[in-house]
Design a protein around this motif. Structure first.
Motif, short mmCIF file in Angstrom:
data_model
loop_
_atom_site.label_atom_id
_atom_site.label_comp_id
_atom_site.label_asym_id
_atom_site.label_seq_id
_atom_site.Cartn_x
_atom_site.Cartn_y
_atom_site.Cartn_z
N GLY A 111 0.77 -1.22 0.27
CA GLY A 111 0.02 0.05 -0.21
C GLY A 111 0.48 0.93 -0.28
N SER A 215 -6.42 0.55 10.30
CA SER A 215 -6.75 1.72 9.97
C SER A 215 -8.21 1.76 9.46
CB SER A 215 -6.15 2.26 9.70
OG SER A 215 -5.06 1.32 7.90
N GLY A 217 -10.27 4.25 6.66
CA GLY A 217 -10.56 5.65 5.90
C GLY A 217 -11.51 6.37 6.22
N ALA A 254 -2.76 8.74 0.03
CA ALA A 254 -3.32 8.04 -0.05
C ALA A 254 -4.94 7.80 -0.53
CB ALA A 254 -4.03 7.64 1.56
N PHE A 255 -5.84 9.12 -1.03
CA PHE A 255 -6.89 9.62 -1.67
C PHE A 255 -6.57 8.30 -3.29
CE2 PHE A 255 -7.01 12.18 1.43
CZ PHE A 255 -8.08 12.99 1.28
N LYS A 256 -7.68 8.28 -3.35
CA LYS A 256 -8.32 6.74 -4.40
C LYS A 256 -9.22 7.28 -5.59
CE LYS A 256 -5.62 4.26 -5.07
NZ LYS A 256 -4.58 3.98 -5.73
N VAL A 311 -11.84 10.09 -1.61
CA VAL A 311 -11.81 9.61 -1.02
C VAL A 311 -10.36 9.12 -0.89
CG1 VAL A 311 -12.83 6.65 -1.29
CG2 VAL A 311 -13.38 8.11 -2.40
N MET A 312 -9.91 8.65 0.29
CA MET A 312 -9.26 8.34 1.05
C MET A 312 -8.94 6.93 1.60
SD MET A 312 -6.94 9.86 4.32
CE MET A 312 -5.61 9.61 4.90
N LYS A 313 -8.01 6.33 1.28
CA LYS A 313 -7.96 4.46 1.17
C LYS A 313 -7.64 4.27 2.76
CE LYS A 313 -3.62 3.12 0.12
NZ LYS A 313 -2.61 3.05 -1.00
N PRO A 314 -8.00 3.80 3.49
CA PRO A 314 -6.86 3.31 5.09
C PRO A 314 -5.88 3.39 5.27
CG PRO A 314 -8.87 1.51 4.54
CD PRO A 314 -8.30 2.25 3.29
N PRO A 316 -1.88 2.87 5.23
CA PRO A 316 -1.30 1.05 4.42
C PRO A 316 -0.21 0.27 6.07
CG PRO A 316 -0.27 2.68 3.15
CD PRO A 316 -0.96 3.40 3.44
N CYS A 343 -6.49 6.51 12.51
CA CYS A 343 -7.52 7.31 10.86
C CYS A 343 -6.93 8.72 10.53
CB CYS A 343 -8.87 7.41 11.18
SG CYS A 343 -9.86 8.04 10.11
#
Length: 390
Positions: A111, A215, A217, A254-256, A311-314, A316, A343
């Motif tokens: 990640g 964690s 997101g 971390a934004f997807k 959108v932010m993923k958890p 990694p 978070c």
């Protein structure tokens, strides 16, 4: 306008140089420090936030509280640098120091940028990658965004951000607050939520993730009011302002994903329930009955509030690390653990405000001039009168 950032997570400092900020803008260090402090808050932040108390030094481009039109240099020191000098210093290591180096990283974390960056740049010690790819770099992006926000506010444009979702817990806020109310309520919430009941559930979800070594997101939303019609352009793909904002959002660590207005919901409903009908009045000029498209048509602003979600993923970096492979031995191992948050969505909301503000400010100057703040304000005022009567 443009800017570059430099520096590592555990290096001596983070630096950004801003070019193209017009002369005559009132700017104080506290304007930047307020935004830096906001970035460090938020439920779920890690121990690093207790070490660093970020403050900006303005080293060029501002004289006696006003910008001069020259490049602005902003510096934020890393207080934790004192513990990392031997590991992150610029001087070559002695043979004995190299033998005693205990923090070399050969186990990439799933990640993260570790493995891809190591292969790309030929680093056997992946600290050379993770130090720069760290979200710590967003500190000076928030500093740059603070300057953009001050510029926008001077010209009657205001920015607010809040958290829509954390770990599947969604805010039920559906509008009704003024921008000023949004700013106040989100600032008072530990998770920057406009829904108090959802905020409690979000904090519990963060606590649960932390206790599990995991964690989570979420989704943040940025709203910008006071933007005139016609920023951006339809004539070339790389001049569309919504595409620039989308790129800025997904450039945040971390934004997807990104969407404007109702976003992906538009795929589920007919066009009659998507597009924003046009109205005109002598008092307000051209407005829209709705704002489902989030303030954009054809890559240009419509004059309605800009509404953009990210959108932010958890994160990694986990305290129950995922499996990886040691690049030296090729043996499977648990991935390396670096100090981290459970978070960071509330903090990322502040970063999102900053990168959106920068893109809007840049587009605004492209249309109304770059040199003097008074000239830009005059040009903007004339344009608003023209567009209202068009």
């Amino acid at each position: 306008m443009r800017y570059l950032t430099a520096g590592e997570s555990h290096g001596p400092q983070l630096t950004t140089i801003l070019e193209g900020v017009p002369a005559g803008l009132e700017l104080l260090a506290e304007d930047i420090d307020n935004e830096l402090a906001r970035r460090q808050l938020g439920y779920g932040r890690g121990r690093r936030m207790q070490i660093e108390k970020d403050r900006a030094q303005i080293l060029s481009g501002v004289r006696h509280g006003k910008t001069t039109g020259a490049p602005i240099t902003l510096v934020v020191e890393n207080k934790d640098w004192t513990h990392w000098k031997n590991y992150m210093g610029a001087e070559p290591l002695t043979e004995s120091q190299e033998k005693n180096m205990k923090r070399q990283i050969s186990r990439p974390r799933p990640g993260h940028a570790d493995l891809n960056g190591a292969i790309k740049y030929g680093h056997r010690d992946m600290r050379n990658v993770l130090e720069r790819s760290s979200a710590r770099e967003t500190t000076v992006r928030v500093a740059a965004g603070a300057v953009a926000k001050k510029l926008l506010k001077t010209l009657g444009i205001n920015v607010a951000g809040h958290v829509r979702m954390i770990g599947g817990i969604e805010s039920n806020y559906n509008g009704g607050m003024t921008l000023e109310e949004m700013q106040r309520v989100s600032e008072e919430s530990p998770v920057r939520s406009l829904d108090e009941q959802a905020a409690e559930k979000m904090m519990k979800a963060i606590d649960d993730a932390k206790s599990n070594g995991d964690s989570i997101g979420g989704i943040v939303e940025v709203v910008v009011e006071g933007v005139p019609i016609g920023l951006g352009s339809h004539v070339q793909f790389d001049r569309k302002l919504d595409s620039k904002i989308a790129a800025a959002i997904v450039s945040i660590n971390a934004f997807k994903g990104v969407e404007f207005g109702i976003g992906f919901e538009a795929a589920k409903i007919p066009g009659s329930e998507v597009h924003d009908e046009i109205e005109w009045s002598k008092e307000d000029g051209y407005t829209r009955k709705t704002n489902r498209l989030g303030g954009f048509e054809g890559g240009m602003t419509t004059g309605m509030p800009i509404v953009v979600k990210g959108v932010m993923k958890p994160i990694p970096t986990l305290y129950k690390p995922l499996q990886s492979v040691d690049i030296d031995t090729k043996e499977p191992f648990s991935a390396s653990i670096e100090r981290s948050d459970s978070c960071a969505v509330p903090a990322a909301s502040v970063v999102a405000e900053s990168v959106v503000a920068w893109e809007i400010a840049t587009s605004l100057l492209d249309k109304f001039g770059h040199d003097r703040i008074e000239e830009i304000a005059s040009n903007l005022s004339q344009y608003k009168s023209y567009s209202q009567e068009f």
